[in-house]
Design an enzyme around this catalytic site. Structure first.
Site, PDB file in Angstrom:
ATOM      1  N   CYS A 139       0.843  -1.195   0.000  1.00 33.68           N
ATOM      2  CA  CYS A 139       0.000   0.000   0.000  1.00 33.68           C
ATOM      3  C   CYS A 139       0.882   1.251   0.000  1.00 33.68           C
ATOM      4  O   CYS A 139       0.675   2.174  -0.786  1.00 33.68           O
ATOM      5  CB  CYS A 139      -0.930  -0.043   1.203  1.00 33.68           C
ATOM      6  SG  CYS A 139      -2.120   1.309   1.267  1.00 33.68           S
ATOM      7  N   CYS A 140       1.914   1.275   0.877  1.00 31.90           N
ATOM      8  CA  CYS A 140       2.831   2.429   0.908  1.00 31.90           C
ATOM      9  C   CYS A 140       3.566   2.572  -0.427  1.00 31.90           C
ATOM     10  O   CYS A 140       3.787   3.678  -0.893  1.00 31.90           O
ATOM     11  CB  CYS A 140       3.867   2.278   2.017  1.00 31.90           C
ATOM     12  SG  CYS A 140       3.309   2.808   3.641  1.00 31.90           S
ATOM     13  N   CYS A 222      -1.017   8.278   7.628  1.00 33.84           N
ATOM     14  CA  CYS A 222      -2.378   7.967   7.176  1.00 33.84           C
ATOM     15  C   CYS A 222      -3.189   7.469   8.375  1.00 33.84           C
ATOM     16  O   CYS A 222      -2.644   6.798   9.261  1.00 33.84           O
ATOM     17  CB  CYS A 222      -2.335   6.861   6.139  1.00 33.84           C
ATOM     18  SG  CYS A 222      -1.466   7.294   4.629  1.00 33.84           S
ATOM     19  N   CYS A 225      -3.084   3.771   9.705  1.00 35.41           N
ATOM     20  CA  CYS A 225      -1.803   3.259  10.203  1.00 35.41           C
ATOM     21  C   CYS A 225      -1.202   4.144  11.286  1.00 35.41           C
ATOM     22  O   CYS A 225       0.014   4.124  11.515  1.00 35.41           O
ATOM     23  CB  CYS A 225      -0.828   3.119   9.036  1.00 35.41           C
ATOM     24  SG  CYS A 225      -1.454   2.042   7.742  1.00 35.41           S
ATOM     25  N   CYS A 248       7.682   4.261   6.027  1.00 29.60           N
ATOM     26  CA  CYS A 248       6.867   3.953   4.850  1.00 29.60           C
ATOM     27  C   CYS A 248       7.733   3.588   3.656  1.00 29.60           C
ATOM     28  O   CYS A 248       7.241   3.098   2.658  1.00 29.60           O
ATOM     29  CB  CYS A 248       5.965   5.132   4.492  1.00 29.60           C
ATOM     30  SG  CYS A 248       6.866   6.623   4.115  1.00 29.60           S
TER      31      CYS A 248
HETATM   32 FE1  SF4 Z   1      -1.386   2.722   2.997  1.00 30.96          FE
HETATM   33 FE2  SF4 Z   1      -0.999   2.915   5.649  1.00 30.96          FE
HETATM   34 FE3  SF4 Z   1       1.037   3.285   3.927  1.00 30.96          FE
HETATM   35 FE4  SF4 Z   1      -0.913   5.090   4.126  1.00 30.96          FE
HETATM   36  S1  SF4 Z   1       0.590   4.532   5.721  1.00 30.96           S
HETATM   37  S2  SF4 Z   1      -0.027   4.358   2.236  1.00 30.96           S
HETATM   38  S3  SF4 Z   1      -2.728   3.747   4.455  1.00 30.96           S
HETATM   39  S4  SF4 Z   1      -0.115   1.376   4.321  1.00 30.96           S
END
Ligand code: SF4
Length: 254
Positions: A139-140, A222, A225, A248
């Site tokens: 996701c990151c 975010c 998280c 991240c």
């Molecule tokens: Fe995705 Fe969490 Fe990374 Fe944001 S911090 S991009 S929601 S995994």
């Protein structure tokens, strides 16, 4: 994307030739020498040096943290035309997003949003649900790292808001170094500042900051998280809590 308040100036003088940076021992040696010399410089002096050397190919990504807000304040006095952007993952807190407007009002600087290819809805639909629940690294990567790679194109240097005392991972961070992952010179003007220095500067200059910091969130990312932390916990303990992940990927070397 929205345009920044003022476009970066055209290259002048020696910069007009705009030689590409060639990673290698010569460049690394040169950066290490600058880094050493700037160890005793103030953050403003470091930023002014970076602007002189790398503008208009000098940029900063900000998540509107307290350190980033200090740097935005300094940029407003030293080089307000510097392009500054935010990785708008679609998962930021509304309090974080509100700071963009406050920066515009206070400094006349428009922080540009850089977006992933897919909206949150498209991304979750394509992946059968929120990827942050199953694979935070992916996701990151999709919503931050890929976007940062695109944003870094054509740039030679970027400023980070890293402080060495934030975590053991960051303790050896140079003031000026080579960012292998993004192929940019990375300048960290606040490397030698403490948390107290940051908050002292915010208070002295009445710099806007994220109200979540007053609610137990020293580090805000975010919303899925980030959690608040208890007294005595490490200041980044609320990020990706419960997993081994601590960064991240923007500032880690892997
Ligand atoms: Fe995705 Fe969490 Fe990374 Fe944001 S911090 S991009 S929601 S995994």
């Amino acid at each position: 994307d929205e345009s920044p308040a003022s476009a970066p100036a055209e290259p002048q003088g020696a910069l007009a030739a705009d030689p590409p940076l060639i990673p290698g021992d010569d460049l690394f040696g040169e950066l290490a020498a600058h880094s050493q010399r700037l160890e005793t410089a103030t953050p403003q002096e470091i930023l002014a040096w970076a602007v002189e050397h790398y503008a208009p190919r000098f940029t900063m990504a900000t998540a509107f943290g307290p350190e980033g807000m200090c740097l935005i304040h300094m940029f407003s006095e030293i080089a307000p035309q510097t392009p500054i952007f935010n990785l708008e993952t679609g998962y930021q807190f509304k309090e974080t997003l509100a700071l963009r407007e406050q920066v515009r009002e206070r400094y006349g600087i428009t922080i540009e949003y850089k977006y992933p290819d897919q909206t949150v809805e498209e991304y979750e639909a394509a992946n059968g649900g929120p990827v942050y629940k199953t694979d935070t690294n992916r996701c990151c990567f999709d919503r931050k790292i890929k976007v940062l790679h695109q944003a870094a194109r054509g740039m030679h240097a970027w400023s980070s808001a890293i402080r060495r005392d934030q975590s053991p991972d960051r303790a050896e961070h140079p003031i000026v170094g080579w960012d292998k992952k993004f192929q940019l010179v990375k300048i960290s003007p606040l490397a030698n500042w403490t948390k107290k220095d940051v908050w002292g500067f915010i208070s002295k200059n009445d710099i806007p900051y994220n109200p979540l910091h007053d609610q137990g969130y020293p580090s805000v990312g975010c919303w899925p998280c980030t959690r608040s932390i208890a007294l005595g916990e490490d200041e980044r303990a609320g990020r990706w809590s419960g997993s081994a992940k601590t960064e991240c990927g923007l500032h880690s070397s892997d």
